[in-house]
Write a protein that holds these residues in place. Structure first.
Motif, PDB file in Angstrom:
ATOM      1  N   LYS A   1       8.878  -3.469 -12.564  1.00  7.27           N
ATOM      2  CA  LYS A   1       7.515  -3.981 -12.720  1.00  7.27           C
ATOM      3  C   LYS A   1       6.493  -3.027 -12.109  1.00  7.27           C
ATOM      4  O   LYS A   1       6.774  -2.320 -11.135  1.00  7.27           O
ATOM      5  CB  LYS A   1       7.393  -5.362 -12.061  1.00  7.27           C
ATOM      6  CG  LYS A   1       8.304  -6.405 -12.711  1.00  7.27           C
ATOM      7  CD  LYS A   1       8.016  -6.531 -14.187  1.00  7.27           C
ATOM      8  CE  LYS A   1       9.042  -7.359 -14.919  1.00  7.27           C
ATOM      9  NZ  LYS A   1       8.811  -7.383 -16.372  1.00  7.27           N
ATOM     10  N   ASP A   2       5.261  -3.035 -12.688  1.00  7.43           N
ATOM     11  CA  ASP A   2       4.191  -2.174 -12.158  1.00  7.43           C
ATOM     12  C   ASP A   2       3.551  -2.828 -10.953  1.00  7.43           C
ATOM     13  O   ASP A   2       3.798  -3.999 -10.639  1.00  7.43           O
ATOM     14  CB  ASP A   2       3.132  -1.891 -13.232  1.00  7.43           C
ATOM     15  CG  ASP A   2       2.475  -3.154 -13.756  1.00  7.43           C
ATOM     16  OD1 ASP A   2       1.814  -3.852 -12.978  1.00  7.43           O
ATOM     17  OD2 ASP A   2       2.625  -3.449 -14.968  1.00  7.43           O
ATOM     18  N   ILE A   3       2.673  -2.079 -10.277  1.00  6.30           N
ATOM     19  CA  ILE A   3       2.173  -2.521  -8.980  1.00  6.30           C
ATOM     20  C   ILE A   3       1.326  -3.787  -9.060  1.00  6.30           C
ATOM     21  O   ILE A   3       1.391  -4.656  -8.182  1.00  6.30           O
ATOM     22  CB  ILE A   3       1.399  -1.374  -8.279  1.00  6.30           C
ATOM     23  CG1 ILE A   3       1.189  -1.703  -6.804  1.00  6.30           C
ATOM     24  CG2 ILE A   3       0.062  -1.110  -8.978  1.00  6.30           C
ATOM     25  CD1 ILE A   3       0.802  -0.510  -5.978  1.00  6.30           C
TER      26      ILE A   3
ATOM     27  N   GLY B   1      -2.774  -5.532  -4.909  1.00  5.58           N
ATOM     28  CA  GLY B   1      -2.478  -4.957  -6.215  1.00  5.58           C
ATOM     29  C   GLY B   1      -3.742  -4.631  -6.985  1.00  5.58           C
ATOM     30  O   GLY B   1      -3.857  -3.563  -7.597  1.00  5.58           O
ATOM     31  N   MET B   2      -4.725  -5.555  -6.938  1.00  5.96           N
ATOM     32  CA  MET B   2      -5.994  -5.321  -7.633  1.00  5.96           C
ATOM     33  C   MET B   2      -6.791  -4.202  -6.973  1.00  5.96           C
ATOM     34  O   MET B   2      -7.382  -3.354  -7.659  1.00  5.96           O
ATOM     35  CB  MET B   2      -6.803  -6.616  -7.670  1.00  5.96           C
ATOM     36  CG  MET B   2      -6.202  -7.679  -8.582  1.00  5.96           C
ATOM     37  SD  MET B   2      -7.269  -9.138  -8.761  1.00  5.96           S
ATOM     38  CE  MET B   2      -7.120  -9.868  -7.134  1.00  5.96           C
ATOM     39  N   ILE B   3      -6.810  -4.189  -5.632  1.00  7.89           N
ATOM     40  CA  ILE B   3      -7.547  -3.141  -4.918  1.00  7.89           C
ATOM     41  C   ILE B   3      -6.948  -1.768  -5.228  1.00  7.89           C
ATOM     42  O   ILE B   3      -7.667  -0.800  -5.511  1.00  7.89           O
ATOM     43  CB  ILE B   3      -7.533  -3.410  -3.398  1.00  7.89           C
ATOM     44  CG1 ILE B   3      -8.352  -4.656  -3.064  1.00  7.89           C
ATOM     45  CG2 ILE B   3      -8.090  -2.202  -2.632  1.00  7.89           C
ATOM     46  CD1 ILE B   3      -8.236  -5.100  -1.617  1.00  7.89           C
ATOM     47  N   LEU B   4      -5.621  -1.696  -5.190  1.00  5.65           N
ATOM     48  CA  LEU B   4      -4.949  -0.414  -5.423  1.00  5.65           C
ATOM     49  C   LEU B   4      -5.072   0.049  -6.866  1.00  5.65           C
ATOM     50  O   LEU B   4      -4.998   1.249  -7.145  1.00  5.65           O
ATOM     51  CB  LEU B   4      -3.473  -0.532  -5.032  1.00  5.65           C
ATOM     52  CG  LEU B   4      -3.216  -0.710  -3.526  1.00  5.65           C
ATOM     53  CD1 LEU B   4      -1.758  -1.090  -3.281  1.00  5.65           C
ATOM     54  CD2 LEU B   4      -3.577   0.549  -2.760  1.00  5.65           C
ATOM     55  N   SER B   5      -5.252  -0.904  -7.778  1.00  7.20           N
ATOM     56  CA  SER B   5      -5.461  -0.528  -9.178  1.00  7.20           C
ATOM     57  C   SER B   5      -6.850   0.050  -9.407  1.00  7.20           C
ATOM     58  O   SER B   5      -7.066   0.824 -10.346  1.00  7.20           O
ATOM     59  CB  SER B   5      -5.253  -1.745 -10.089  1.00  7.20           C
ATOM     60  OG  SER B   5      -3.932  -2.214 -10.012  1.00  7.20           O
TER      61      SER B   5
ATOM     62  N   ALA C   1       0.826  -1.213   0.000  1.00 10.98           N
ATOM     63  CA  ALA C   1       0.000   0.000   0.000  1.00 10.98           C
ATOM     64  C   ALA C   1       0.854   1.255   0.000  1.00 10.98           C
ATOM     65  O   ALA C   1       0.481   2.275  -0.594  1.00 10.98           O
ATOM     66  CB  ALA C   1      -0.929  -0.001   1.215  1.00 10.98           C
ATOM     67  N   ILE C   2       2.019   1.186   0.625  1.00  9.87           N
ATOM     68  CA  ILE C   2       2.862   2.382   0.733  1.00  9.87           C
ATOM     69  C   ILE C   2       3.395   2.823  -0.633  1.00  9.87           C
ATOM     70  O   ILE C   2       3.749   3.999  -0.824  1.00  9.87           O
ATOM     71  CB  ILE C   2       4.028   2.129   1.724  1.00  9.87           C
ATOM     72  CG1 ILE C   2       4.542   3.465   2.272  1.00  9.87           C
ATOM     73  CG2 ILE C   2       5.150   1.316   1.079  1.00  9.87           C
ATOM     74  CD1 ILE C   2       5.474   3.305   3.460  1.00  9.87           C
ATOM     75  N   ILE C   3       3.436   1.899  -1.592  1.00 14.83           N
ATOM     76  CA  ILE C   3       3.842   2.284  -2.949  1.00 14.83           C
ATOM     77  C   ILE C   3       2.830   3.265  -3.529  1.00 14.83           C
ATOM     78  O   ILE C   3       3.189   4.276  -4.141  1.00 14.83           O
ATOM     79  CB  ILE C   3       3.987   1.036  -3.843  1.00 14.83           C
ATOM     80  CG1 ILE C   3       5.106   0.131  -3.316  1.00 14.83           C
ATOM     81  CG2 ILE C   3       4.278   1.444  -5.291  1.00 14.83           C
ATOM     82  CD1 ILE C   3       5.227  -1.189  -4.057  1.00 14.83           C
TER      83      ILE C   3
END
Length: 487
Positions: free
Chosen positions: A291-293, A186-190, A39-41
């Motif tokens: 790589k992406d998130i 990763g999916m949630i943050l996207s 999440a910090i990313i």
């Protein structure tokens, strides 16, 4: 209810219940522990450009309407590692309290507090980064009881030849949580703001707390669903009586015991490598592998998938041979398990530092190395070998000694990589340092390890104390088993 099977077969349904709920418990606790690492990313995404000419206490709103924090690299490292500043302090008390008060109360209360702290995380992050860090320290403090609380329930509910399977299922919920949380985060943050990660995590862990207090008892005799046949089987085959858990704690003898120290060194090395993968793996994949998130979330889960599967397979295999001591000695089994647990990631990390130009090969090596690290579960059953009367306390000592690496690793990594996080050379030094630590720990265990109950188990055990002179290192495990047998 199906007729309970013997200890040599599969668990009957009720004996599997505490293992399964402990699996879910370590799962949800790990979700709250590691969600900040990815999440910090998003919390600091593009901060270097958005926060130009702003202080580290500021925040900005990006083009998507998400709040972005202007934290420095050191502040981000502290936020990721702060959990482990608190985590070490309740390891030993957590194990002892679980022996005396029961795992149900100790772990249930700890997880309920973690629920509240998780739900407060977005609010506190917006308030101040240092308040967030304090929140993470407190969360680590209360979660320090997690793994030390498992063994006291395990020895009350299972026989010796079920220990590795019980522990593998119960403890590896943490690994499964890591498998789950990285791709799901990763999916949630996207799709959503970073705050959704913490709110969803908080709701999931709250549901577990309700199920835990409703379904679990500390002793099988207290459970309303237990059958007489299964209860007789458990009492006849478990290695520890309730009376023995009430002994006075010989803490000095435990802390100075060489086989316990050997296990603790292996725990330290193992946790060093795991926290390197856990806290800095996403950073390495983002900055070095490019790589992406969403991809990071998937790739980060691969070593943990392999590790989880290997822990289940290796635990079943080890339980099979522990029940047949004439085939191979228990100490030989533990040495093999500790060797695979430490030397596989040691070699893998050493190789990774030199192949960063090929991201596919790098991820493949990392996945294989930490898959074989799944032998850690049957290896850590060595705690029950040497300390059957104080397995919770000794597990707390061992786990606490390793847990300190959780806040050291981000700082060491930052020291090597902060000037240029994209430079593979800094990461190579980080990985080679982990290799050296792994190698030293295994060499120490190879010469100092034991699979015999140690004398401190019987110092305050009444009649057993008269027989303690011959207990340590005499090789007669069957006789010792009779001395400390069940009810």
């Amino acid at each position: 209810m199906p007729r309970p099977m013997s200890a040599s077969g599969f668990w009957p349904p009720l004996r599997a219940l505490p293992a399964f709920l402990l699996f879910l418990g370590t799962f949800v606790n790990y979700v709250t522990r590691v969600n900040i690492n990815i999440a910090i990313i998003s919390m600091t995404n593009n901060a270097s450009s958005l926060c130009a000419n702003r202080s580290s206490s500021d925040s900005v709103i990006d083009s998507n309407g998400h709040q972005i924090f202007c934290w420095t690299e050191n502040q981000k490292s502290l936020a990721k590692g702060a959990f482990y500043y608190g985590y070490i302090f309740l390891q030993i008390p957590g194990g002892r309290l679980s022996e005396l008060l029961g795992t149900r109360l100790v772990l249930g209360t700890s997880t309920a507090v973690s629920t509240i702290l998780t739900l407060l995380t977005p609010i506190l992050a917006k308030w101040n980064v240092w308040i967030l860090i304090v929140n993470r320290v407190i969360m680590g403090l209360v979660q320090g009881v997690l793994f030390p609380s498992i063994n006291p329930m395990m020895i009350r509910w299972t026989s010796e030849d079920e220990h590795a399977r019980f522990a593998a299922l119960a403890s590896m919920g943490g690994t499964f949580g890591t498998i789950f949380i990285y791709p799901v985060c990763g999916m949630i943050l996207s799709a959503y703001d970073w705050q959704a990660v913490f709110y969803i995590s908080g709701v999931v862990i709250a549901l577990w707390v309700v199920a835990w207090f409703y379904l679990i008892t500390d002793d099988p005799s207290q459970h309303r669903w237990i059958t007489e046949e299964e209860l007789r089987h458990i009492r006849h085959n478990r290695i520890l009586s309730d009376v023995e858990t009430r002994q006075k704690l010989p803490l000095c003898q435990i802390l100075t015991n060489i086989p316990v120290i050997a296990i603790a060194f292996c725990s330290f090395s193992n946790d060093w490598g795991l926290y390197l993968l856990l806290t800095e793996g996403p950073n390495f994949m983002s900055n070095v592998l490019g790589k992406d998130i969403a991809t990071i979330g998937f790739l980060s889960s691969l070593p943990y998938i392999g590790r989880f599967l290997m822990s289940q397979a290796s635990s079943a295999l080890v339980d099979h041979y522990v029940a047949r001591p004439l085939i191979v000695s228990k100490l030989t089994i533990r040495r093999i398990c500790f060797g695979l647990m430490t030397l596989s990631p040691a070699l893998g990390l050493a190789i990774m530092g030199f192949i960063t130009t090929d991201w596919g090969l790098c991820i493949a090596v990392m996945t294989l190395a930490f898959t074989l690290n799944g032998f850690n579960m049957p290896a850590y059953m060595n705690v029950v070998d040497v300390a059957p009367s104080f397995s919770g306390t000794v597990n707390g000592i061992v786990n606490g000694f390793g847990a300190g690496t959780g806040f050291v690793v981000p700082l060491i990594t930052a020291a090597f990589t902060s000037e240029n996080p994209s430079n593979p050379l800094g990461w190579r030094y980080v990985f080679l340092l982990a290799t050296v630590i792994y190698g030293f720990a295994f060499c120490f265990y190879l010469f100092a390890g034991s699979a015999e109950p140690q004398r401190f188990n019987y110092i305050h055990a009444g009649p057993l104390a008269h027989n303690s002179d011959d207990l340590e290192g005499d090789g007669n495990e069957n006789e010792i088993g009779n001395l400390i047998g069940g009810d």
